[in-house]
Write an enzyme that holds these catalytic residues in place. Structure first.
Site, PDB file in Angstrom:
ATOM      1  CG  ASP A  18      -2.248   0.751   0.884  1.00  0.00           C
ATOM      2  OD1 ASP A  18      -2.825   0.500  -0.203  1.00  0.00           O
ATOM      3  OD2 ASP A  18      -2.673   1.592   1.690  1.00  0.00           O
TER       4      ASP A  18
ATOM      5  CB  CYS B  91      -9.115   4.569  -4.032  1.00  0.00           C
ATOM      6  SG  CYS B  91      -8.089   5.139  -2.698  1.00  0.00           S
TER       7      CYS B  91
ATOM      8  CE1 TYR C  89      -9.161   0.398   0.667  1.00  0.00           C
ATOM      9  CE2 TYR C  89      -8.103   1.086   2.701  1.00  0.00           C
ATOM     10  CZ  TYR C  89      -8.122   0.299   1.571  1.00  0.00           C
ATOM     11  OH  TYR C  89      -7.098  -0.597   1.343  1.00  0.00           O
TER      12      TYR C  89
ATOM     13  CE1 TYR D 204      -8.628   5.182   4.593  1.00  0.00           C
ATOM     14  CE2 TYR D 204      -7.973   3.381   6.028  1.00  0.00           C
ATOM     15  CZ  TYR D 204      -7.678   4.284   5.026  1.00  0.00           C
ATOM     16  OH  TYR D 204      -6.427   4.297   4.468  1.00  0.00           O
TER      17      TYR D 204
ATOM     18  CD  GLU E  87      -9.529  -0.158  -3.558  1.00  0.00           C
ATOM     19  OE1 GLU E  87      -9.295  -0.735  -2.488  1.00  0.00           O
ATOM     20  OE2 GLU E  87      -8.902   0.860  -3.910  1.00  0.00           O
TER      21      GLU E  87
HETATM   22  C1  LIG Z   1      -5.554  -0.204  -2.207  1.00  0.00           C
HETATM   23  C2  LIG Z   1      -6.079   0.967  -1.425  1.00  0.00           C
HETATM   24  N1  LIG Z   1      -7.272   1.486  -1.754  1.00  0.00           N
HETATM   25  C3  LIG Z   1      -7.762   2.525  -1.069  1.00  0.00           C
HETATM   26  C4  LIG Z   1      -7.038   3.105  -0.034  1.00  0.00           C
HETATM   27  C5  LIG Z   1      -7.590   4.292   0.731  1.00  0.00           C
HETATM   28  N2  LIG Z   1      -7.112   5.559   0.235  1.00  0.00           N
HETATM   29  C6  LIG Z   1      -5.943   5.685  -0.382  1.00  0.00           C
HETATM   30  S1  LIG Z   1      -5.635   7.287  -0.877  1.00  0.00           S
HETATM   31  C7  LIG Z   1      -7.093   7.810  -0.285  1.00  0.00           C
HETATM   32  C8  LIG Z   1      -7.494   9.250  -0.413  1.00  0.00           C
HETATM   33  C9  LIG Z   1      -8.019   9.525  -1.752  1.00  0.00           C
HETATM   34  O1  LIG Z   1      -7.985  10.886  -2.040  1.00  0.00           O
HETATM   35  C10 LIG Z   1      -7.779   6.760   0.301  1.00  0.00           C
HETATM   36  C11 LIG Z   1      -9.094   6.893   0.952  1.00  0.00           C
HETATM   37  C12 LIG Z   1      -5.784   2.537   0.280  1.00  0.00           C
HETATM   38  N3  LIG Z   1      -5.016   3.036   1.272  1.00  0.00           N
HETATM   39  N4  LIG Z   1      -5.333   1.483  -0.425  1.00  0.00           N
END
Ligand SMILES: Cc1ncc(C[n+]2csc(CCO)c2C)c(N)n1
Length: 264
Positions: free
Chosen positions: A77, A168, A172, A198, A239
């Site tokens: 990540d 993304c 979350y 989150y 995801e």
């Molecule tokens: C695989 C993966 N997917 C989603 C996230 C969560 N996330 C990453 S950046 C962000 C902000 C978007 O502007 C958010 C909510 C993660 N950490 N890893």
């Protein structure tokens, strides 16, 4: 063989005046919203459901993840977030107005300064430092996801980019909110901070990106809307695959050491 994606006429041409109630809590929001992202969410619902039931997500709820799974997730990540920052940078280069530039710029800062907290939570539980998990190469599914986002960013329009980025924060935020409701974690729960990070944020960035995409997608021809939906669905699938990669410690079939990789 996967079936082709089919979106109804309402999806492609909009449903004038129809309220989008299902996934929105704030009614004032509903009145001002076009329905494009609501239809995207509905199309991807089976993938969201599969993500909520995934054993890694269940492992966060139950506090049962193994140290190696947490470490694999954070290693992958950290690199995924580097790509995400780059994608926002490319999105800025395709913006016409300051509002969207400012939003993407804020998100770059947020990822750099705050998105590190949930990683730190996983590192603390695994008993490792964050620094020692940085700089690793991408496993197949993370590689696939990063390549998808960067390809869309380089080849697509600003609308294509937002469609690929949206799953993304959206997945979350929904995971966090559901886990808070279901687990109601005490501060002693190992993933208390992750769930609050989150789940608490009233889906701020998700709503802002949705509003942008609803506005930008509205005048686009049907074929372009179809392409946006494909980017969105692909990111939702990726995801799911990212969680699966972390849970199963996914690696390449015949991993090589760094030294061999350099010589090759
Ligand atoms: C695989 C993966 N997917 C989603 C996230 C969560 N996330 C990453 S950046 C962000 C902000 C978007 O502007 C958010 C909510 C993660 N950490 N890893």
């Amino acid at each position: 063989m996967a079936k082709p994606l089919h979106f109804g006429a309402a999806f492609l041409y909009g449903r004038a005046g129809a309220p989008c109630l299902d996934f929105i809590e704030n009614e004032a929001e509903v009145l001002s919203m076009a329905c494009f992202t609501e239809e995207l969410r509905r199309t991807a619902d089976p993938i969201f459901t599969a993500i909520f039931a995934h054993p890694f997500v269940r492992g966060i709820a139950e506090g049962t993840l193994a140290k190696e799974q947490l470490i694999h997730y954070v290693k992958q990540d950290f690199e995924y977030l580097n790509a995400f920052i780059r994608v926002y940078g490319i999105a800025i280069s395709k913006c016409e107005h300051r509002d969207a530039m400012a939003l993407f710029n804020e998100q770059i800062s947020f990822i750099l300064d705050s998105e590190t907290h949930p990683h730190q939570n996983f590192c603390d539980v695994a008993g490792v430092t964050y620094e020692e998990l940085q700089g690793f190469s991408l496993a197949p599914s993370a590689n696939h996801y990063v390549n998808h986002m960067l390809t869309v960013a380089h080849e697509g329009t600003r609308e294509d980019i937002v469609a690929a980025l949206l799953p993304c924060p959206w997945t979350y935020t929904e995971i966090g909110r559901r886990l808070l409701e279901e687990v109601k974690p005490e501060p002693s729960h190992p993933f208390y901070e992750w769930m609050h990070f989150y789940g608490d944020r009233e889906s701020g960035i998700t709503m802002q990106l949705r509003r942008l995409l609803d506005e930008w997608a509205e005048p686009l021809p049907a074929a372009h809307k179809q392409r946006l939906a494909e980017h969105f669905v692909t990111s939702c699938q990726l995801e799911y695959m990212f969680w699966d990669m972390a849970y199963k410690l996914e690696d390449w079939p015949a991993p090589v050491t760094e030294a061999e990789a350099v010589r090759a």
